[in-house]
Write a protein that holds these residues in place. Structure first.
Motif, mmCIF file in Angstrom:
data_model
loop_
_atom_site.group_PDB
_atom_site.id
_atom_site.type_symbol
_atom_site.label_atom_id
_atom_site.label_comp_id
_atom_site.label_asym_id
_atom_site.label_seq_id
_atom_site.Cartn_x
_atom_site.Cartn_y
_atom_site.Cartn_z
ATOM 1 N N ALA A 193 0.820 -1.205 0.000
ATOM 2 C CA ALA A 193 0.000 0.000 0.000
ATOM 3 C C ALA A 193 0.856 1.259 0.000
ATOM 4 C CB ALA A 193 -0.934 0.003 1.212
ATOM 5 N N LEU A 194 2.011 1.196 0.630
ATOM 6 C CA LEU A 194 2.917 2.344 0.673
ATOM 7 C C LEU A 194 3.841 2.398 -0.533
ATOM 8 C CD1 LEU A 194 3.817 2.329 4.478
ATOM 9 C CD2 LEU A 194 2.177 3.788 3.281
ATOM 10 N N GLY A 195 3.766 1.413 -1.402
ATOM 11 C CA GLY A 195 4.582 1.403 -2.609
ATOM 12 C C GLY A 195 6.008 0.922 -2.395
ATOM 13 N N GLN A 196 6.262 0.245 -1.295
ATOM 14 C CA GLN A 196 7.606 -0.228 -0.995
ATOM 15 C C GLN A 196 7.915 -1.566 -1.649
ATOM 16 O OE1 GLN A 196 7.656 -0.130 3.262
ATOM 17 N NE2 GLN A 196 7.746 2.103 3.341
ATOM 18 N N CYS A 197 6.888 -2.267 -2.098
ATOM 19 C CA CYS A 197 7.072 -3.526 -2.813
ATOM 20 C C CYS A 197 5.879 -3.741 -3.736
ATOM 21 C CB CYS A 197 7.235 -4.699 -1.836
ATOM 22 S SG CYS A 197 5.734 -5.145 -0.942
ATOM 23 N N GLU A 198 6.025 -4.674 -4.641
ATOM 24 C CA GLU A 198 4.939 -5.006 -5.556
ATOM 25 C C GLU A 198 3.861 -5.795 -4.807
ATOM 26 O OE1 GLU A 198 4.438 -4.276 -8.847
ATOM 27 O OE2 GLU A 198 6.119 -2.905 -8.538
ATOM 28 N N PRO A 199 2.583 -5.545 -5.099
ATOM 29 C CA PRO A 199 1.523 -6.308 -4.447
ATOM 30 C C PRO A 199 1.556 -7.770 -4.891
ATOM 31 C CG PRO A 199 0.604 -4.833 -6.089
ATOM 32 C CD PRO A 199 2.068 -4.526 -6.000
ATOM 33 N N GLN A 200 1.420 -8.682 -3.932
ATOM 34 C CA GLN A 200 1.492 -10.109 -4.207
ATOM 35 C C GLN A 200 0.124 -10.776 -4.188
ATOM 36 O OE1 GLN A 200 4.416 -11.478 -5.094
ATOM 37 N NE2 GLN A 200 5.348 -9.454 -4.834
ATOM 38 N N THR A 201 -0.772 -10.292 -3.356
ATOM 39 C CA THR A 201 -2.084 -10.924 -3.195
ATOM 40 C C THR A 201 -3.132 -10.158 -4.004
ATOM 41 O OG1 THR A 201 -2.622 -9.583 -1.265
ATOM 42 C CG2 THR A 201 -1.485 -11.667 -0.851
ATOM 43 N N PRO A 202 -4.242 -10.799 -4.317
ATOM 44 C CA PRO A 202 -5.322 -10.083 -5.026
ATOM 45 C C PRO A 202 -5.858 -8.890 -4.233
ATOM 46 C CG PRO A 202 -5.706 -12.454 -5.082
ATOM 47 C CD PRO A 202 -4.537 -12.229 -4.180
ATOM 48 N N GLN A 203 -5.870 -9.005 -2.901
ATOM 49 C CA GLN A 203 -6.344 -7.898 -2.066
ATOM 50 C C GLN A 203 -5.433 -6.681 -2.225
ATOM 51 O OE1 GLN A 203 -5.734 -10.999 -1.009
ATOM 52 N NE2 GLN A 203 -7.431 -11.748 0.226
ATOM 53 N N ALA A 204 -4.125 -6.915 -2.165
ATOM 54 C CA ALA A 204 -3.168 -5.817 -2.291
ATOM 55 C C ALA A 204 -3.197 -5.231 -3.703
ATOM 56 C CB ALA A 204 -1.767 -6.297 -1.936
ATOM 57 N N LYS A 205 -3.358 -6.067 -4.711
ATOM 58 C CA LYS A 205 -3.445 -5.574 -6.088
ATOM 59 C C LYS A 205 -4.673 -4.693 -6.272
ATOM 60 C CE LYS A 205 -0.877 -9.360 -8.136
ATOM 61 N NZ LYS A 205 -0.907 -10.537 -9.010
ATOM 62 N N ALA A 206 -5.797 -5.108 -5.706
ATOM 63 C CA ALA A 206 -7.018 -4.302 -5.798
ATOM 64 C C ALA A 206 -6.844 -2.967 -5.077
ATOM 65 C CB ALA A 206 -8.207 -5.069 -5.227
ATOM 66 N N TRP A 207 -6.173 -2.978 -3.926
ATOM 67 C CA TRP A 207 -5.962 -1.739 -3.171
ATOM 68 C C TRP A 207 -5.050 -0.774 -3.935
ATOM 69 C CZ3 TRP A 207 -8.354 0.693 0.516
ATOM 70 C CH2 TRP A 207 -7.734 1.784 1.107
ATOM 71 N N VAL A 208 -3.993 -1.292 -4.522
ATOM 72 C CA VAL A 208 -3.079 -0.441 -5.288
ATOM 73 C C VAL A 208 -3.798 0.130 -6.511
ATOM 74 C CG1 VAL A 208 -0.959 -0.460 -6.669
ATOM 75 C CG2 VAL A 208 -0.994 -1.557 -4.435
ATOM 76 N N LYS A 209 -4.627 -0.657 -7.147
ATOM 77 C CA LYS A 209 -5.414 -0.175 -8.282
ATOM 78 C C LYS A 209 -6.376 0.920 -7.829
ATOM 79 C CE LYS A 209 -8.460 -1.800 -11.968
ATOM 80 N NZ LYS A 209 -9.109 -2.983 -12.563
ATOM 81 N N TYR A 210 -7.003 0.728 -6.680
ATOM 82 C CA TYR A 210 -7.904 1.732 -6.123
ATOM 83 C C TYR A 210 -7.158 3.039 -5.860
ATOM 84 C CZ TYR A 210 -10.301 4.146 -2.286
ATOM 85 O OH TYR A 210 -10.854 5.097 -1.479
ATOM 86 N N GLN A 211 -5.971 2.940 -5.267
ATOM 87 C CA GLN A 211 -5.178 4.129 -4.961
ATOM 88 C C GLN A 211 -4.774 4.877 -6.228
ATOM 89 O OE1 GLN A 211 -4.260 5.629 -1.946
ATOM 90 N NE2 GLN A 211 -5.908 4.292 -1.261
ATOM 91 N N THR A 212 -4.404 4.141 -7.270
ATOM 92 C CA THR A 212 -4.025 4.822 -8.511
ATOM 93 C C THR A 212 -5.238 5.501 -9.154
ATOM 94 O OG1 THR A 212 -4.248 2.772 -9.779
ATOM 95 C CG2 THR A 212 -2.054 3.341 -9.003
#
Length: 126
Positions: free
Chosen positions: A67-86
């Protein structure tokens, strides 16, 4: 201000009425599965990023780092959150109807005319 327990905080459904007033599923930005993940896990991500709760497991640490952009999202939950943030942090689109700059250019064109200037008008009386 009442403090919510960790369980109540992370288990309540997440909704962003400001950016998605009709919900994630109706926005067209997310698939049905992504909208369900955001609704189910968005409160956890928000609490982690805002510092309301501390990560208690390796999964939550990975969520926070993604979520803080320190690593690539690995799980579907983290991918969805990063997409939401963008999506919510994208730049605003410009208007196709013009801008204030056009108004100032017009005002600059009229700067050569002085309201107090003497105008000479020649009228021929025959």
């Amino acid at each position: 201000m009442t403090t919510l327990s960790r369980e109540k905080l992370i288990n309540r459904p997440f909704a962003d009425k400001k950016h998605y007033p009709y919900g994630f599923a109706r926005s067209g930005d997310f698939s049905i599965s992504e909208s369900k993940l955001l609704q189910a896990h968005g409160s956890l991500f928000t609490a982690l990023v805002d510092g309301k709760i501390e990560p208690s497991s390796d999964i939550e640490i990975n969520y926070l780092n993604a979520a803080l952009g320190q690593c690539e999202p690995q799980t579907p939950q983290a991918k969805a959150w990063v997409k939401y943030q963008t999506r919510i942090n994208r730049p605003k689109a410009a208007s196709i109807y013009g801008s204030k700059r056009a108004v100032t250019e017009y005002a600059d064109d009229n700067m050569g005319i002085d309201d107090n200037s003497d105008l000479e008008i020649d009228i021929d009386d025959d």
